[in-house]
Enzyme design. Structure first.
Site, PDB file in Angstrom:
ATOM      1  N   HIS A   1       0.574  -1.687  -0.226  1.00 27.92           N
ATOM      2  CA  HIS A   1      -0.225   0.065  -0.095  1.00 27.92           C
ATOM      3  C   HIS A   1       0.906   0.869  -0.055  1.00 27.92           C
ATOM      4  O   HIS A   1       2.198   1.294   0.690  1.00 27.92           O
ATOM      5  CB  HIS A   1      -0.740  -0.200   1.253  1.00 27.92           C
ATOM      6  CG  HIS A   1      -1.775   0.954   1.622  1.00 27.92           C
ATOM      7  ND1 HIS A   1      -2.408   2.569   1.279  1.00 27.92           N
ATOM      8  CD2 HIS A   1      -2.966   0.965   0.735  1.00 27.92           C
ATOM      9  CE1 HIS A   1      -2.300   2.859   0.930  1.00 27.92           C
ATOM     10  NE2 HIS A   1      -3.829   2.050   0.746  1.00 27.92           N
TER      11      HIS A   1
ATOM     12  N   ASP B   1      -8.199  -4.694  -0.653  1.00 28.78           N
ATOM     13  CA  ASP B   1      -8.461  -5.962  -1.711  1.00 28.78           C
ATOM     14  C   ASP B   1      -8.163  -7.311  -1.745  1.00 28.78           C
ATOM     15  O   ASP B   1      -8.777  -7.990  -2.612  1.00 28.78           O
ATOM     16  CB  ASP B   1      -7.396  -5.233  -2.676  1.00 28.78           C
ATOM     17  CG  ASP B   1      -8.454  -3.482  -3.287  1.00 28.78           C
ATOM     18  OD1 ASP B   1      -7.272  -3.073  -3.740  1.00 28.78           O
ATOM     19  OD2 ASP B   1      -9.468  -3.339  -3.295  1.00 28.78           O
TER      20      ASP B   1
END
Ligand code: SDX
Length: 428
Positions: free
Chosen positions: A306, A363
């Site tokens: 991320h 996700d």
């Protein structure tokens, strides 16, 4: 005495103000640097650059903290409804019971789309990607509501444009799903709440009464809340910069949908599922080989890493628990969940991933739940957009209310210096 930063350039000192936020985040305000020194700053991908001062969402990537308007994502996911969180993001406060009832009543009264918008669906090829359809339909809304074109109108008129968009999003998303199945579109029913209506329009059919499964409704509420906003991510920044030119809300949101489509952003949830299916079939479940290939940079592990979280994505933690619960309650035994857990275990114990702080992100598990709920993979990023809608709108609304100037980053030119034009006949 307010804090200052001093930069020394060409032997000259330049004092720049330091901004401190309510969570003690600090920024050097360089808005006058170029005028004073002729210098600009360079920060590819804006990894270290604040583009705005926002009250909407706070996240701390090191500590894995995420809060909407000061409320923790853990409490909101556990205790609130998606419409309650949408109200909170849009207007800054948790609604009273009456405020929530009025808000939901307004949404219910705007769920229908213009019949000609339904006709727009008829021109899409059946297998066209749902995100391409969503982008088109978002900008098409500006054609059906010309009074939305001018965002500089009375706040009540802007609010109507906002309510229309939020209310029609589930209708449009379910139409995209039905289009993909070749099934008749179902129209919204006022008797259902926001999330149940979406599930009815998506999974209901004209031949029988729809019975909403409370497990599915609860999981959907949670997933939408977890996706509702995430401060200045790629798509939210896109919405803000498009809106900063005074483009209308629908055009700004259409641009945000385009940014979310990318596989490094919202498109990752579709990539994660396709990656897990590839591991199951082509890689024959050999997770060790997959991790080795990722370390050799032969492949990306979608759902890992991320830009901001260098700790566990707090949303991934909640979704992982919800994933277990939903699959158990729905009695779904999906081997992909086992592969996902094995992959997570392998990655989190491998120095390559640990050193690079590559943890599962939002996700990684969401696709497994969406699959268990019955959604086809190409719909996953549309579901991300459905959740992110109140966040995008809140970011756009805040940018407008702050009367922010048009976004226009600078650059450092590194191309050819001045050279004379050469006539075509003289070029070799
Ligand atoms: C979302 O910004 C947001 O808030 C987004 C989001 C939201 O709610 O809006 O949270 C939603 O977009 C989540 C992210 C979903 N994307 C993916 O899962 C795609 C896979 N992830 C990577 O593309 C990547 O991790 C990013 C783009 C998400 C973040 O990239 P960074 O922080 O810029 O990290 P990087 O690209 O600089 O990589 C650092 C190192 C590199 O190796 P080295 O050069 O140091 O040797 O880590 C490696 C990268 O090669 N790396 C990965 C990896 N991600 C980074 N290696 C394998 N698999 C990965 N997923």
């Amino acid at each position: 005495m307010s804090e200052k930063a001093t930069i020394i350039l060409d032997g000259k000192n330049y004092e720049l103000p330091v901004i401190t936020g309510t969570e003690n985040e600090k920024a050097i305000d360089i808005s006058k640097l170029r005028a004073q020194s002729g210098y600009v700053t360079y920060d590819e991908g804006y990894k270290n650059t604040g583009a705005t001062i926002s009250n909407v969402t706070f996240l701390d990537g090191e500590l894995g903290i995420l809060r909407y308007r000061g409320y923790s994502i853990e409490e909101l996911a556990e205790k609130a409804s998606f419409t309650e969180v949408s109200y909170l993001l849009l207007y800054g406060e948790l609604p009273t019971a009456q405020q929530l009832a009025n808000f939901e009543h307004e949404l219910t009264n705007h769920t229908l789309v213009h019949e000609n918008l339904v006709k727009v669906f008829e021109v899409f090829p059946t297998r066209s990607h749902p995100m391409g359809q969503l982008m088109t339909l978002m900008s098409a809304l500006s054609s059906f509501y010309p009074d939305s074109l001018n965002p500089n109108v009375h706040p009540d008129e802007v609010n109507t444009t906002i309510i229309r968009l939020l209310a029609k999003m589930p209708t449009i998303c379910s139409m995209i799903y039905k289009k993909g199945k070749g099934h008749p579109v179902l129209y919204p029913q006022n008797k259902y709440d926001y999330v149940t209506n979406f599930l009815y329009m998506t999974f209901g059919d004209v031949t029988q009464e729809y019975m909403a499964d409370p497990v599915v409704v609860d999981a959907m509420n949670k997933l939408l809340i977890l996706h509702a906003d995430h401060e200045q991510n790629c798509s939210a920044s896109t919405v803000r910069i498009v809106g900063s030119s005074h483009a209308n809300l629908y055009a700004s949101i259409s641009a945000g949908v385009a940014a979310l489509w990318g596989p490094r952003h919202g498109g990752a949830n579709q990539e994660v599922l396709e990656m897990l299916e590839h591991i199951q079939t082509v890689d024959k479940g050999d997770v060790k080989k997959v991790v080795a290939e990722a370390k050799d940079k032969k492949r990306l592990l979608y759902g890992f890493g991320h830009r901001v979280y260098k700790n566990f994505d707090p949303r991934a933690k909640i979704i992982k628990v919800a994933c277990d619960n939903v699959l158990k309650k729905l009695k779904v035994n999906d081997p992909l969940l086992d592969i996902a857990k094995e992959l997570e275990e392998a990655a989190l114990n491998d120095p390559y991933f640990v050193e690079r702080k590559l943890y599962p992100n939002v996700d990684f598990y969401s696709g497994i739940i969406y699959k268990a709920l019955g959604f086809p993979t190409p719909m996953f990023t549309v579901l991300f957009a459905l959740g992110r809608m109140p966040g995008w709108i809140s970011q756009w609304k805040e940018m407008r209310e702050r009367k922010e100037d048009i976004g226009r980053p600078r650059q450092i030119y590194n191309g050819a210096t001045l050279r004379p034009y050469i006539d075509l006949k003289n070029r070799k």
